[in-house]
Design an enzyme around this catalytic site. Structure first.
Site, PDB file in Angstrom:
ATOM      1  N   GLU A  66      -1.658  -2.946  -6.411  1.00 42.10           N
ATOM      2  CA  GLU A  66      -2.555  -1.947  -6.979  1.00 42.10           C
ATOM      3  C   GLU A  66      -1.834  -0.629  -7.210  1.00 42.10           C
ATOM      4  OE1 GLU A  66      -5.146   0.192  -3.571  1.00 42.10           O
ATOM      5  OE2 GLU A  66      -5.698  -1.872  -3.976  1.00 42.10           O
ATOM      6  N   GLY A  80       0.838  -1.191   0.000  1.00 42.26           N
ATOM      7  CA  GLY A  80       0.000   0.000   0.000  1.00 42.26           C
ATOM      8  C   GLY A  80       0.870   1.237   0.000  1.00 42.26           C
TER       9      GLY A  80
END
Length: 433
Positions: free
Chosen positions: A239, A216
């Site tokens: 991501e 993250g």
């Protein structure tokens, strides 16, 4: 070269471009550091003159001023957040906006169906010789909006990197173009304190050579990267990633050599960082951005072996339930891609999932390991999906453990000043004399 004529014909000012928004329109905004601030600011500036009513602004992370969330804009705009941040939380808390829960992987589907945008505001790179612009540092749901919106307005910015992958739009698809070179939004590296360093060291002890990482953003992921310099041949399928990954690539720690898919490439759906990151990814075939319904699809994630998913959270209860997006009923962020990657890593051969947080908050006055989640808090990651929980005090392996074992292990990594309270709850709950 017919595209060059179309390009020239569609150039206008930011104010003229956004003046084509109509009352009642749904306006999607490109994500995170790809937000075209010149367009969102122009929209706010002319709102009074246009006398707009009920214009819905939809996006995830807002990195600009989000002036449309200010109280004096409520008669013109209503924000619909799929993820909240510092500039948008207050509008939702005060009833001037709304929050829509959604897994990050499902946002493209949402924009193609229930949240079909009338208008999308984009920021793209300069066109190549064939007339294709890169969506730059945010592919995610931005690609879906660029494909489906009825009206497409884009800032063409020479400072936007040309990032490879399924991350392009042809100039002929754009209705209005603002050719203006402004600095990209940057996210400076966070301050990594001693607590975060200890958490990072604990997490790094769970990472092995050739693992494939999902990281993250924030102090804890950056702290993890500090302790990975002795590892070999790590991969990235995440991501997003930031500047710390660049350092490990340049040091030869991240090679992506042993991934089962996308060998030799860092795969992500968006990027946030500084100019160093943006220069590194520009026209770099070792970096590939794909839509979020590909990158965050658990069925894609698990095609790589040894996926290690690292996420932060707000609190964990003694059963292992994780709250990551709200404090009680107060919505502070969103589910994002946490559950996508937890499930993908759990499905991966040799995969591991890690929830990380400081053991205490508010200057050490509040325990983040709690008997019960705060009343009203959303369970972001269910207890059945949780594998490891990490604090500065240690590592608790929960997967496959009984409720009694989970509670014991979590108490063992809680801040010492709260352990007596948690022990008392343990005795009551499990009838221990």
């Amino acid at each position: 070269m017919l595209w060059k004529e179309k390009y020239a014909d569609r150039i206008c000012s930011a104010a003229e471009a956004v003046s084509h928004i109509k009352s009642g329109d749904r306006v999607a905004v490109a994500h995170a550091c790809s937000e075209p601030v010149i367009l969102t600011d122009a929209m706010v500036e002319i709102a009074e003159r246009m006398d707009w009513k009920d214009v819905e602004i939809v996006h995830m992370v807002a990195m600009g001023k989000a002036g449309y969330c200010e109280p004096d804009m409520a008669k013109h705009f209503r924000h619909n957040g799929l993820f909240l941040g510092g500039s948008t939380r207050k509008a939702i808390a005060e009833g001037r906006g709304d929050f829509t829960p959604v897994y990050f992987s499902e946002t493209p589907k949402l924009f193609r169906t229930e949240l079909h945008p009338d208008v999308v505001l984009l920021q793209v790179s300069e066109p190549d010789e064939h007339g294709y612009c890169s969506l730059g540092v945010s592919c995610d749901y931005t690609k879906a909006c660029a494909e489906t919106a009825d009206l497409k307005i884009a800032q063409v910015n020479a400072n936007m990197p040309r990032v490879h992958g399924d991350n392009f739009i042809h100039i002929s698809r754009l209705d209005y173009i603002i050719a203006e070179n402004t600095p990209l939004i940057e996210l400076p590296p966070p301050v990594v304190g001693e607590v975060q360093k200890k958490i990072g060291e604990n997490i790094a002890s769970l990472v092995e050579d050739r693992d494939c990482l999902q990281l993250g953003i924030g102090a804890i992921p950056d702290a993890v990267l500090l302790f990975l310099k002795g590892k070999k041949d790590l991969g990235i399928h995440s991501e997003m990633f930031s500047d710390g990954v660049v350092e490990l690539i340049e040091a030869g720690v991240i090679t992506n050599r042993y991934k089962q898919i996308d060998k030799g490439q860092c795969v992500a759906t968006f990027l946030m960082g500084t100019d160093r990151l943006y220069r590194f990814v520009d026209d770099n075939p070792a970096v590939k951005l794909m839509p979020v319904d590909v990158v965050n699809d658990p069925r894609v994630i698990c095609r790589n072996d040894n996926v290690v998913s690292i996420n932060s959270c707000v609190e964990v209860d003694l059963m292992g339930q994780v709250a990551s997006e709200s404090v009680g009923l107060k919505q502070i962020s969103g589910v994002g891609g946490q559950v996508d990657f937890v499930r993908g890593a759990n499905m991966s051969k040799g995969g591991r999932t890690i929830m990380a947080m400081p053991a205490a908050a508010a200057g050490g006055t509040i325990s983040k390991i709690v008997p019960l989640l705060t009343e009203g808090a959303a369970v972001t990651t269910p207890r059945c999906d949780v594998d490891y929980v990490v604090t500065e005090y240690g590592i608790a392996k929960l997967h496959g453990k009984t409720l009694r074992e989970r509670a014991r292990r979590l108490i063992g990594i809680a801040a010492p000043e709260f352990r007596d309270m948690l022990e008392e709850e343990y005795r009551k709950r499990f009838l221990v004399s």
